[in-house]
Design a protein around this motif. Structure first.
Motif, PDB file in Angstrom:
ATOM      1  N   UNK A  21       0.810  -1.118   0.191  1.00 12.28           N
ATOM      2  CA  UNK A  21      -0.139   0.005  -0.043  1.00 12.28           C
ATOM      3  C   UNK A  21       0.780   1.312   0.086  1.00 12.28           C
ATOM      4  N   UNK A  22       0.036   2.309  -0.632  1.00 11.05           N
ATOM      5  CA  UNK A  22       0.793   3.624  -0.428  1.00 11.05           C
ATOM      6  C   UNK A  22       0.771   3.935   1.078  1.00 11.05           C
ATOM      7  N   UNK A  23       1.973   4.541   1.527  1.00 11.25           N
ATOM      8  CA  UNK A  23       2.095   5.298   2.717  1.00 11.25           C
ATOM      9  C   UNK A  23       2.066   6.626   2.894  1.00 11.25           C
ATOM     10  N   UNK A  29      -3.480   9.234  12.601  1.00 12.87           N
ATOM     11  CA  UNK A  29      -4.107   8.348  13.539  1.00 12.87           C
ATOM     12  C   UNK A  29      -3.955   6.635  12.962  1.00 12.87           C
ATOM     13  N   UNK A  30      -4.382   6.884  11.563  1.00 12.94           N
ATOM     14  CA  UNK A  30      -4.583   5.266  11.122  1.00 12.94           C
ATOM     15  C   UNK A  30      -3.168   4.695  10.949  1.00 12.94           C
ATOM     16  N   UNK A  31      -2.144   5.622  10.457  1.00 14.03           N
ATOM     17  CA  UNK A  31      -1.014   4.911  10.568  1.00 14.03           C
ATOM     18  C   UNK A  31      -0.414   4.405  11.885  1.00 14.03           C
ATOM     19  N   UNK A  32      -0.562   5.331  12.694  1.00 17.73           N
ATOM     20  CA  UNK A  32      -0.002   5.233  14.223  1.00 17.73           C
ATOM     21  C   UNK A  32      -0.940   3.688  14.611  1.00 17.73           C
ATOM     22  N   UNK A  33      -2.016   3.434  14.462  1.00 14.12           N
ATOM     23  CA  UNK A  33      -2.825   2.371  15.065  1.00 14.12           C
ATOM     24  C   UNK A  33      -2.345   1.347  14.112  1.00 14.12           C
ATOM     25  N   UNK A  34      -2.147   1.375  12.962  1.00 15.02           N
ATOM     26  CA  UNK A  34      -1.747   0.244  11.892  1.00 15.02           C
ATOM     27  C   UNK A  34      -0.362  -0.342  12.492  1.00 15.02           C
ATOM     28  N   UNK A  35       0.467   0.665  12.955  1.00 16.53           N
ATOM     29  CA  UNK A  35       2.020   0.107  13.167  1.00 16.53           C
ATOM     30  C   UNK A  35       1.928  -0.448  14.685  1.00 16.53           C
ATOM     31  N   UNK A  36       1.217   0.128  15.546  1.00 18.38           N
ATOM     32  CA  UNK A  36       1.018  -0.522  16.713  1.00 18.38           C
ATOM     33  C   UNK A  36       0.213  -1.856  16.952  1.00 18.38           C
ATOM     34  N   UNK A  37      -0.643  -1.947  15.865  1.00 19.43           N
ATOM     35  CA  UNK A  37      -1.076  -3.479  15.927  1.00 19.43           C
ATOM     36  C   UNK A  37      -0.142  -4.369  15.297  1.00 19.43           C
ATOM     37  N   UNK A  38       0.707  -4.023  14.119  1.00 13.50           N
ATOM     38  CA  UNK A  38       1.739  -4.910  14.069  1.00 13.50           C
ATOM     39  C   UNK A  38       2.689  -5.235  14.896  1.00 13.50           C
ATOM     40  N   UNK A  66       5.320   8.162  11.560  1.00 20.84           N
ATOM     41  CA  UNK A  66       3.996   8.491  11.199  1.00 20.84           C
ATOM     42  C   UNK A  66       4.271  10.168  10.483  1.00 20.84           C
ATOM     43  N   UNK A  67       4.958  10.506  11.202  1.00 20.30           N
ATOM     44  CA  UNK A  67       5.066  12.134  11.066  1.00 20.30           C
ATOM     45  C   UNK A  67       5.793  12.246   9.745  1.00 20.30           C
ATOM     46  N   UNK A  68       6.834  11.578   9.380  1.00 23.01           N
ATOM     47  CA  UNK A  68       7.442  11.587   7.975  1.00 23.01           C
ATOM     48  C   UNK A  68       6.473  11.406   6.875  1.00 23.01           C
ATOM     49  N   UNK A  69       5.789  10.091   7.015  1.00 22.58           N
ATOM     50  CA  UNK A  69       4.899   9.768   5.986  1.00 22.58           C
ATOM     51  C   UNK A  69       3.629  10.682   5.683  1.00 22.58           C
ATOM     52  N   UNK A  70       3.005  10.946   6.721  1.00 23.97           N
ATOM     53  CA  UNK A  70       1.958  11.794   6.733  1.00 23.97           C
ATOM     54  C   UNK A  70       2.140  13.261   6.141  1.00 23.97           C
ATOM     55  N   UNK A  71       3.524  13.520   6.195  1.00 23.24           N
ATOM     56  CA  UNK A  71       3.894  14.795   5.657  1.00 23.24           C
ATOM     57  C   UNK A  71       4.268  14.967   4.013  1.00 23.24           C
ATOM     58  N   UNK A  72       4.263  13.447   3.494  1.00 24.22           N
ATOM     59  CA  UNK A  72       4.615  13.342   2.084  1.00 24.22           C
ATOM     60  C   UNK A  72       3.152  13.582   1.182  1.00 24.22           C
ATOM     61  N   UNK A  73       3.540  13.933  -0.026  1.00 23.89           N
ATOM     62  CA  UNK A  73       2.403  13.954  -1.000  1.00 23.89           C
ATOM     63  C   UNK A  73       2.106  12.687  -1.531  1.00 23.89           C
TER      64      UNK A  73
END
Length: 73
Positions: A21-23, A29-38, A66-73
């Motif tokens: 998937x595209x990150x 919130x979605x990325x944080x939750x997903x990473x913590x679930x892994x 999470x901060x890095x990825x959410x700031x990307x286009x």
């Protein structure tokens, strides 16, 4: 950290592929939750390569990724 743990599958621009998937630009919130679930292996996210990568990265680095990825286009 992204280059070391994520880039191989999700590509250098985090755009993803047909199999991964595209990150880039995902909601924090979605990325944080997903990473913590892994990390927790709670059953919602079960993919051994991702679990291994997130465990190597460690919980203390989740926010930075999470901060890095959410700031990307």
């Amino acid at each position: 950290m992204y280059v070391e743990y994520c880039e191989r599958c999700h590509l250098s621009d985090a755009s993803g592929t047909e199999s991964f998937p595209r990150l880039a630009g995902q909601q924090t919130d979605y990325m944080r939750l997903s990473l913590k679930r892994y990390l927790d292996m709670s059953g919602e996210r079960l993919y051994p390569p991702m679990t291994g990568a997130v465990r190597q990265m460690g919980e203390k680095n989740i926010e930075a990724i999470v901060d890095y990825l959410s700031a990307m286009n």
